[in-house]
Write a protein that holds these residues in place. Structure first.
Motif, mmCIF file in Angstrom:
data_model
loop_
_atom_site.group_PDB
_atom_site.id
_atom_site.type_symbol
_atom_site.label_atom_id
_atom_site.label_comp_id
_atom_site.label_asym_id
_atom_site.label_seq_id
_atom_site.Cartn_x
_atom_site.Cartn_y
_atom_site.Cartn_z
ATOM 1 N N UNK A 23 0.831 -1.196 0.000
ATOM 2 C CA UNK A 23 0.000 0.000 0.000
ATOM 3 C C UNK A 23 0.874 1.258 0.000
ATOM 4 N N UNK A 24 2.012 1.198 0.705
ATOM 5 C CA UNK A 24 2.940 2.327 0.699
ATOM 6 C C UNK A 24 3.445 2.637 -0.692
ATOM 7 N N UNK A 25 3.743 1.576 -1.470
ATOM 8 C CA UNK A 25 4.170 1.780 -2.858
ATOM 9 C C UNK A 25 3.061 2.437 -3.671
ATOM 10 N N UNK A 26 1.804 2.050 -3.396
ATOM 11 C CA UNK A 26 0.679 2.662 -4.104
ATOM 12 C C UNK A 26 0.546 4.140 -3.735
ATOM 13 N N UNK A 81 -13.382 -6.915 -5.098
ATOM 14 C CA UNK A 81 -12.496 -6.947 -3.945
ATOM 15 C C UNK A 81 -11.472 -5.827 -4.059
ATOM 16 N N UNK A 82 -10.823 -5.530 -2.949
ATOM 17 C CA UNK A 82 -9.904 -4.388 -2.897
ATOM 18 C C UNK A 82 -8.671 -4.616 -3.773
ATOM 19 N N UNK A 83 -8.117 -5.801 -3.736
ATOM 20 C CA UNK A 83 -6.868 -6.085 -4.455
ATOM 21 C C UNK A 83 -7.047 -5.983 -5.968
ATOM 22 N N UNK A 84 -8.024 -6.695 -6.519
ATOM 23 C CA UNK A 84 -8.257 -6.646 -7.963
ATOM 24 C C UNK A 84 -8.680 -5.255 -8.413
ATOM 25 N N UNK A 85 -9.433 -4.558 -7.555
ATOM 26 C CA UNK A 85 -9.850 -3.206 -7.897
ATOM 27 C C UNK A 85 -8.670 -2.258 -8.025
ATOM 28 N N UNK A 86 -7.675 -2.424 -7.142
ATOM 29 C CA UNK A 86 -6.499 -1.565 -7.224
ATOM 30 C C UNK A 86 -5.676 -1.861 -8.475
ATOM 31 N N UNK A 87 -5.591 -3.124 -8.877
ATOM 32 C CA UNK A 87 -4.895 -3.464 -10.117
ATOM 33 C C UNK A 87 -5.605 -2.834 -11.317
ATOM 34 N N UNK A 217 2.116 -6.918 -11.136
ATOM 35 C CA UNK A 217 2.758 -7.261 -9.867
ATOM 36 C C UNK A 217 1.769 -7.185 -8.707
ATOM 37 N N UNK A 218 0.895 -6.175 -8.718
ATOM 38 C CA UNK A 218 -0.106 -6.053 -7.662
ATOM 39 C C UNK A 218 -1.081 -7.221 -7.707
ATOM 40 N N UNK A 219 -1.484 -7.593 -8.907
ATOM 41 C CA UNK A 219 -2.402 -8.720 -9.069
ATOM 42 C C UNK A 219 -1.802 -10.002 -8.493
ATOM 43 N N UNK A 220 -0.495 -10.177 -8.607
ATOM 44 C CA UNK A 220 0.195 -11.378 -8.134
ATOM 45 C C UNK A 220 0.633 -11.280 -6.666
ATOM 46 N N UNK A 221 0.450 -10.124 -6.044
ATOM 47 C CA UNK A 221 0.970 -9.900 -4.698
ATOM 48 C C UNK A 221 0.134 -10.625 -3.640
ATOM 49 N N UNK A 222 0.706 -10.849 -2.428
ATOM 50 C CA UNK A 222 -0.012 -11.530 -1.332
ATOM 51 C C UNK A 222 -0.850 -10.563 -0.491
ATOM 52 N N UNK A 223 -1.522 -9.612 -1.123
ATOM 53 C CA UNK A 223 -2.302 -8.628 -0.390
ATOM 54 C C UNK A 223 -3.630 -9.240 0.062
#
Length: 444
Positions: A23-26, A81-87, A217-223
């Protein structure tokens, strides 16, 4: 919100490091993209030969997307979901960057504005997801500190972005201002404008490539996802079951209005500093947003040291509002011909001096630093299943960055740039109201 509902309660504290780092990187990305506007406004004023009001439309198109697209993006988050939405948000940014290439090549201001709206849309979904994530990932009393760490990333990027823009896009034209461009012979002026506009193409193409990789990378991350359903159950057990709409939460609605005022003030401090300085003939005006961002970083550092150990989030908000009121008055009444303040603050370090008026605008960054981190946890407390939509409502408050600077531009064209900063006083007055009374309201 109860602390026992945080992700921190479900796993050891160290497990929060990876999601917070992501999230910091975002937040670094938010800052880099957002605070390029401070350099873009004086740049596009020269390239497209705009008035102050027209140049401020660059910020308007960017920030109005937060209002128009916030609720649709909240609906997207509820489905993806939050993760896919951010990607997805990162990919929307890529689309906006690609639009900059034809806009720059043909010097079409309308296409620039469309690109700004698309980029604002991408950041809308990113912000709607990322801010509540930071609030909910640990105890409520330290939420402002976590947001301030994110702010360090955001505003750190805000320091870098205008400098990078000036070095990469402007290059040999870094010292050019609206005043010096207007003084050129017609042929030289035309050639300079063409060279300026074409300098934008390859940097934005490079950003499109980089952000495409970041989306993957975000899509593949363990978020992990947020446990909002559990929080909703706790909210029902504590008497919140009768709530059927986000508008039934006064602290949330007033918080959105506070963010409207705050973002308007923040954007004026960050984006008009270069515009006003360019009109004064100050060299390297497009890089001056970095001064505002640097003072915000100092404010974040102070906040991290003091909150919640010595100062509560509410007290920090009061202090920020009062300082904003005082500095706004100093901006209006200071002497643009004097450099006493910057000489005192950093002249000893060999950093270029600025007129006092410009210095006070930069110092507004210090006053603004703690507002966003303090408002979010106060406004989101106890929302439970309404968190995504509540976050969207707060994000809609970012449209203050579209409307208030436009008012500044109209006042600047009607009178002068310095008197236009009177618009800051009612903004900080409302922030003060929320800090003292508004955030405590639980029923209308």
């Amino acid at each position: 919100m109860n602390a026992d509902l945080s992700i921190e309660q479900k796993a050891p504290p160290l497990s929060n490091f990876v999601p917070l780092a992501i999230i910091g990187a975002l937040f670094f990305i938010f800052g880099f993209v957002t605070w390029q506007n401070g350099a873009l406004i004086p740049y596009l004023k020269m390239v497209c030969q705009l008035t102050d009001t027209q140049a401020i439309m660059v910020a308007f198109a960017f920030y109005v997307a937060y209002t128009v697209m916030a609720l649709p993006m909240a609906a997207v988050l509820e489905r993806t979901g939050f993760k896919n939405g951010m990607a997805l948000g990162l990919l929307i940014l890529v689309g906006g960057f690609l639009l900059y290439m034809p806009a720059a090549y043909y010097q079409q201001f309308s296409v620039f504005l469309i690109a700004q709206f698309v980029i604002g849309t991408g950041l809308t979904i990113l912000q709607t997801a990322a801010n509540p994530y930071v609030v909910k990932i640990g105890p409520e009393k330290s939420a402002a500190v976590r947001i301030m760490f994110m702010g360090l990333m955001n505003k750190g990027a805000g320091v870098i972005a205008p400098l990078a823009f000036t070095a990469i896009v402007l290059g040999d034209f870094a010292s050019l201002s609206s005043a010096s461009l207007a003084a050129m012979p017609a042929l030289e002026q035309s050639e300079t404008i063409t060279a300026l506009s074409h300098g934008l193409i390859y940097p934005y193409l490079g950003m499109a490539v980089v952000f495409s990789i970041l989306a993957w990378l975000l899509k593949m991350s363990p978020l992990p996802e947020l446990p909002l359903e559990q929080e909703s159950q706790q909210a029902q057990n504590s008497g919140q079951a009768d709530k059927t709409s986000i508008l039934q939460f006064p602290a949330l609605v007033l918080g959105a209005m506070t963010l409207f005022a705050y973002v308007g003030a923040e954007v004026i401090a960050g984006d008009t500093i270069g515009l006003f300085a360019s009109n004064l003939g100050v060299a390297n005006a497009s890089s001056l947003t970095s001064y505002t961002m640097a003072f915000m970083l100092i404010g974040y550092g102070l906040g991290i040291a003091l909150i919640p150990r010595l100062v509560s989030q509410g007290v920090a908000l009061v202090a920020s509002a009062v300082l904003g009121l005082l500095l706004s008055l100093l901006v209006v009444f200071s002497d643009p011909a004097s450099q006493i303040v910057s000489s005192t603050l950093w002249g000893w370090a060999g950093i270029p001096l600025l007129p006092d008026t410009i210095t006070f605008i930069a110092l507004l960054g210090f006053a603004n630093a703690l507002v966003w981190p303090a408002v979010w946890p106060l406004a989101l407390a106890g929302l439970g299943k309404f968190t995504a939509r509540g976050s969207a409502l707060l994000i809609m408050g970012i449209c203050g960055g579209a409307i208030v600077p436009l008012i500044y531009g109209l006042l600047s064209d009607a009178s002068n740039g310095q008197d236009a900063y009177w618009v800051m006083l009612p903004l900080y007055a409302f922030i003060l109201y929320y800090a003292l009374l508004g955030h405590k309201k639980r029923d209308w």
